[in-house]
Every structure is written in structure tokens, then in C-alpha cells.
Design a protein around this motif. Structure first.
Motif, short mmCIF file in Angstrom:
data_model
loop_
_atom_site.label_atom_id
_atom_site.label_comp_id
_atom_site.label_asym_id
_atom_site.label_seq_id
_atom_site.Cartn_x
_atom_site.Cartn_y
_atom_site.Cartn_z
N ALA A 186 45.05 61.23 -37.27
CA ALA A 186 43.75 61.75 -36.83
C ALA A 186 42.66 61.14 -37.68
O ALA A 186 42.86 60.88 -38.87
N LEU A 187 41.51 60.91 -37.09
CA LEU A 187 40.39 60.29 -37.77
C LEU A 187 39.10 61.00 -37.38
O LEU A 187 38.84 61.21 -36.19
N THR A 188 38.33 61.41 -38.38
CA THR A 188 37.02 62.00 -38.10
C THR A 188 36.05 60.86 -37.84
O THR A 188 35.68 60.13 -38.76
N THR A 189 35.65 60.70 -36.59
CA THR A 189 34.76 59.60 -36.24
C THR A 189 33.28 59.98 -36.34
O THR A 189 32.43 59.11 -36.32
N GLN A 190 32.99 61.28 -36.40
CA GLN A 190 31.62 61.72 -36.55
C GLN A 190 31.62 63.10 -37.21
O GLN A 190 32.17 64.06 -36.67
N LEU A 191 31.06 63.18 -38.42
CA LEU A 191 30.96 64.46 -39.10
C LEU A 191 30.03 65.39 -38.33
O LEU A 191 29.09 64.93 -37.68
N PRO A 192 30.27 66.70 -38.36
CA PRO A 192 29.41 67.62 -37.62
C PRO A 192 27.97 67.57 -38.13
O PRO A 192 27.73 67.56 -39.33
N GLY A 193 27.05 67.52 -37.18
CA GLY A 193 25.64 67.47 -37.54
C GLY A 193 24.78 67.69 -36.31
O GLY A 193 25.27 67.79 -35.18
N ALA A 194 23.47 67.76 -36.53
CA ALA A 194 22.53 68.03 -35.44
C ALA A 194 22.10 66.77 -34.72
O ALA A 194 21.39 66.85 -33.71
N ASP A 195 22.54 65.58 -35.20
CA ASP A 195 22.19 64.32 -34.55
C ASP A 195 23.14 64.11 -33.37
O ASP A 195 24.16 63.43 -33.47
N HIS A 196 22.80 64.70 -32.25
CA HIS A 196 23.70 64.68 -31.09
C HIS A 196 23.80 63.30 -30.44
O HIS A 196 24.81 63.00 -29.80
N GLU A 197 22.78 62.47 -30.61
CA GLU A 197 22.87 61.11 -30.04
C GLU A 197 23.95 60.30 -30.76
O GLU A 197 24.69 59.54 -30.13
N SER A 198 24.07 60.46 -32.08
CA SER A 198 25.13 59.78 -32.81
C SER A 198 26.49 60.31 -32.38
O SER A 198 27.48 59.56 -32.31
N THR A 199 26.57 61.61 -32.09
CA THR A 199 27.82 62.20 -31.62
C THR A 199 28.23 61.60 -30.29
O THR A 199 29.40 61.26 -30.06
N ILE A 200 27.27 61.44 -29.39
CA ILE A 200 27.56 60.85 -28.08
C ILE A 200 28.00 59.40 -28.23
O ILE A 200 28.92 58.94 -27.54
N ALA A 201 27.39 58.67 -29.15
CA ALA A 201 27.80 57.28 -29.40
C ALA A 201 29.24 57.23 -29.90
O ALA A 201 30.01 56.33 -29.53
N ALA A 202 29.63 58.20 -30.74
CA ALA A 202 31.01 58.26 -31.22
C ALA A 202 31.98 58.55 -30.07
O ALA A 202 33.09 58.00 -30.03
N ILE A 203 31.57 59.40 -29.13
CA ILE A 203 32.42 59.67 -27.97
C ILE A 203 32.61 58.40 -27.14
O ILE A 203 33.72 58.10 -26.68
N ASP A 204 31.54 57.64 -26.97
CA ASP A 204 31.62 56.42 -26.15
C ASP A 204 32.60 55.40 -26.73
O ASP A 204 33.18 54.60 -25.99
N ARG A 205 32.80 55.43 -28.04
CA ARG A 205 33.66 54.43 -28.68
C ARG A 205 35.16 54.76 -28.59
O ARG A 205 36.00 53.95 -28.98
N LEU A 206 35.52 55.92 -28.11
CA LEU A 206 36.92 56.33 -28.08
C LEU A 206 37.73 55.50 -27.09
O LEU A 206 37.31 55.27 -25.96
N THR A 207 38.92 55.06 -27.52
CA THR A 207 39.84 54.32 -26.65
C THR A 207 41.26 54.84 -26.91
O THR A 207 41.54 55.44 -27.94
N VAL A 208 42.18 54.56 -25.97
CA VAL A 208 43.54 55.08 -26.08
C VAL A 208 44.42 54.16 -26.91
O VAL A 208 44.26 52.95 -26.91
N SER A 209 45.35 54.80 -27.67
CA SER A 209 46.35 54.04 -28.42
C SER A 209 47.29 55.02 -29.11
O SER A 209 46.87 56.09 -29.55
N GLY A 210 48.61 54.69 -29.19
CA GLY A 210 49.55 55.44 -30.02
C GLY A 210 50.07 56.72 -29.41
O GLY A 210 49.94 56.99 -28.22
N GLY A 211 50.73 57.53 -30.29
CA GLY A 211 51.34 58.78 -29.87
C GLY A 211 50.39 59.96 -30.06
O GLY A 211 49.17 59.78 -30.09
N THR A 212 50.95 61.17 -30.20
CA THR A 212 50.12 62.38 -30.27
C THR A 212 50.60 63.30 -31.39
O THR A 212 51.80 63.57 -31.48
N SER A 213 49.66 63.80 -32.20
CA SER A 213 49.97 64.80 -33.20
C SER A 213 48.90 65.88 -33.15
O SER A 213 47.82 65.72 -33.72
#
Length: 324
Positions: free
Chosen positions: A134-161
Motif C-alpha cells: 500500500a502507498l499513500t499517494t496523497q496525504l489528507p488535506g483541504a487541497d481537493h484539486e491535488s487529491t483529484i490529480a492523485a486519483i487520475d494517476r492510479l493504474t492497475v498492477s499486482g495482487g491485493t492486501s
């Protein structure tokens, strides 16, 4: 209640007192004039009500207008959505399945983006992406545009934990690494504090392929007051995906996702298509708190004053055929 211009309030009180005294003297003078002329009202009580009610309503309206000039304010509790929300995305290979169009992950990303855009700045939103780790790609904060940018970067790979996803989400909430205690060493669970305003939204098809025990991680979240809302992305019938030239069947595991949510007094939600996934975000049990807010009451005072003036004027015209 407070007043922005207390000096004006003093003037308003003095003016109100003066108007009341003037009205009282006027009525005494009229009563004396009627008595000198030998006149008496036919129905004293009824006549007294008709005579005094309209001018008193108008007098009360003037007093409220004077108070409005002083800018009255009051502190009232205002409900608002607040706290921390961690969106934990399963980005394992199975999230590339197309039993939800266009893919499970793409549908989850689209609905999550809409959810983040709707949140006020009082809600801190963070992103955790998990596969086998697991990787924290965006720390919680009020900058919601940065959060949306982090969502856009997500891609599939690997197994599940799922367990690793929960621990990484807790780490993002408390601001320090969080792990499960060694069961063989009889260690007590770590003290994470109490985070009642934090929610983890776990988006996954529920296929757990290894890592820390998901239920034990959920129990740790529960001791810290963190709710976990699980969202099952996919269908029970499942789909077939191709990984490294091999075909694999993948289906929604609702049993584990339900257990994880219930351990923390959260809820499990099933998303069988993109539309239902968006509806799930709208129903998520986010924390509602109250905030003391200073509210100006000038508008309310003026509105009531206008209403009293209108009623008083109508009664004057109806009963006496004049305004004053």
C-alpha cells in the motif's frame, strides 16, 4: 446576543422609551378630552383593544428597526461535514476487469472524483493506493484539486492486501507508521489516539491475496474510533482478466468486505455499475459536527419589523380608515 454598534443600541433603547412615553401621554390627553366632552366608549374593553393594537404593532416595528441599526449578532451551532476521509483504492490486476464499464478501477476513479469535488474545505481527503502493498499517494488535506490529480494517476498492477490498505490508511490519519502487534509476543495494540471524525472508504473487489490480516487491521481501526465504509466494486458473477498472458477469473468477495466494515460499525455498499457507485458516495456516513458561528440577525429584525408595520397599517386602515 451581541451588537456590533452598542452605542446605537443605547440610542435605540432611549428612542423606544421616548416613543412609549409619548404614546402614553397622547392617550391620556385623548382620554381627558373625551371625558371633558362627556363621551365614553360604548364597549371599553373592545374599544381599548382596537384603539391600542395597531399603533403598538407599529411601535414594536420601529423598535425592531432601531435594533437592526445596532447590528444584532448571535452565536449559533451550525452543522457541517468535517473530519478526514481516506479513499483507499484497490489497484490490483483484478480491478481492470470490465464487469463494470469501462473497468472497475475507472468507474471507481470517476465516482471518487465527483465525490471529492462535492466536499467542503472542512473535509480533508487523502488517497491510498493498494495492491500487494500500500502507498499513500496523497496525504489528507483541504487541497481537493491535488487529491483529484492523485486519483487520475492510479493504474492497475499486482495482487491485493486489504489489511495493508487499512494500515496505510490509519498511518495517513494518525501521521505515523501503523502496524499490527506481533500475536506471538502478546503485545498490546498500539495507542493511536481516538479519531472519531475519520473515515476510511475502502474501494475493492474484496479479493485478498495476502499480507496483514484484514479483520485484525479493522479491529485496530475500531479501537482508534475510525469507521471503515467498504465499497464492493464489481459483480458477484465476476469476469475474466488477462495477466502476463494468463487468463484469470475474478469475482466480488462481499463476505470479507462486509466483515471489515461491521467490525468498525461501518457499512458495506455494493457497486454493480458506475451509476450505483456514484449513489454510494452520496450515501456515505460522513461525520457531521457542529461549529459555533456568529450570525448577524439584522435581516431577521428588519423582516419582522416590516411584517408588523404591514399588519399595523392594515388594521389602522380597516378599523379607522387612516394610517395615523
Amino acid at each position: 446576543m451581541t451588537f456590533e454598534y452598542p452605542v446605537v443600541l443605547g440610542v435605540a433603547v432611549a428612542a423606544a422609551a421616548g416613543l412609549l412615553v409619548a404614546y402614553h401621554l397622547l392617550q391620556r390627553r385623548r382620554a381627558a378630552a373625551l371625558a371633558a366632552a362627556g363621551l365614553q366608549p360604548a364597549r371599553p374593553r373592545h374599544g381599548r383593544l382596537r384603539r391600542h393594537l395597531p399603533p403598538l404593532l407599529m411601535l414594536a416595528a420601529l423598535i425592531l428597526l432601531f435594533l437592526g441599526v445596532a447590528r444584532p449578532q448571535a452565536t449559533v451551532p451550525v452543522p457541517r461535514a468535517s473530519g478526514t476521509v481516506i479513499l483507499a483504492f484497490d489497484v490490483s490486476n483484478s480491478m481492470g476487469a470490465k464487469d463494470i464499464e469501462p473497468t472497475r478501477l475507472a468507474a471507481a476513479k470517476s465516482a471518487a472524483t465527483a465525490f471529492v469535488r462535492e466536499q467542503p474545505d472542512t473535509v480533508d481527503v487523502g488517497i491510498v493506493a493498494f495492491a500487494q502493498g500500500a502507498l499513500t499517494t496523497q496525504l489528507p488535506g483541504a487541497d481537493h484539486e491535488s487529491t483529484i490529480a492523485a486519483i487520475d494517476r492510479l493504474t492497475v498492477s499486482g495482487g491485493t492486501s486489504l489489511g495493508q490498505a487499512i494500515l496505510a490508511s490509519l498511518s495517513a490519519i494518525v501521521g505515523q507508521p501503523v502496524g499490527l502487534p506481533d500475536p506471538d509476543a502478546a503485545e498490546p495494540p498500539p495507542d493511536l489516539g481516538y479519531w472519531r471524525s475519520a473515515t476510511i472508504v475502502l474501494l475493492s473487489d474484496g479479493e485478498d491475496t495476502g499480507g496483514p490480516d484484514a479483520v485484525a487491521a479493522a479491529e485496530l481501526a475500531a479501537t482508534a474510533g475510525v469507521h471503515i465504509e467498504t465499497v464492493g466494486v464489481g459483480t458477484v458473477e465476476g469476469a475474466t482478466i488477462e495477466v502476463d498472458g494468463y487468463q484469470m477469473a475474478t469475482a466480488l468477495n462481499e463476505e470479507l468486505l462486509t466483515e471489515v466494515a461491521e467490525v468498525t460499525a461501518g457499512s458495506y455498499h455494493r457497486a454493480q455499475d458506475a451509476r450505483s457507485l456514484g449513489a454510494i458516495y452520496d450515501s456515505l456516513d460522513l461525520r457531521i459536527t457542529t461549529e459555533d458561528k456568529l450570525v448577524e440577525l439584522t435581516g431577521a429584525a428588519v423582516a419582522i419589523a416590516v411584517l408588523l408595520l404591514t399588519i399595523g397599517g392594515l388594521l389602522m386602515v380597516t378599523w379607522f380608515g387612516r394610517i395615523l
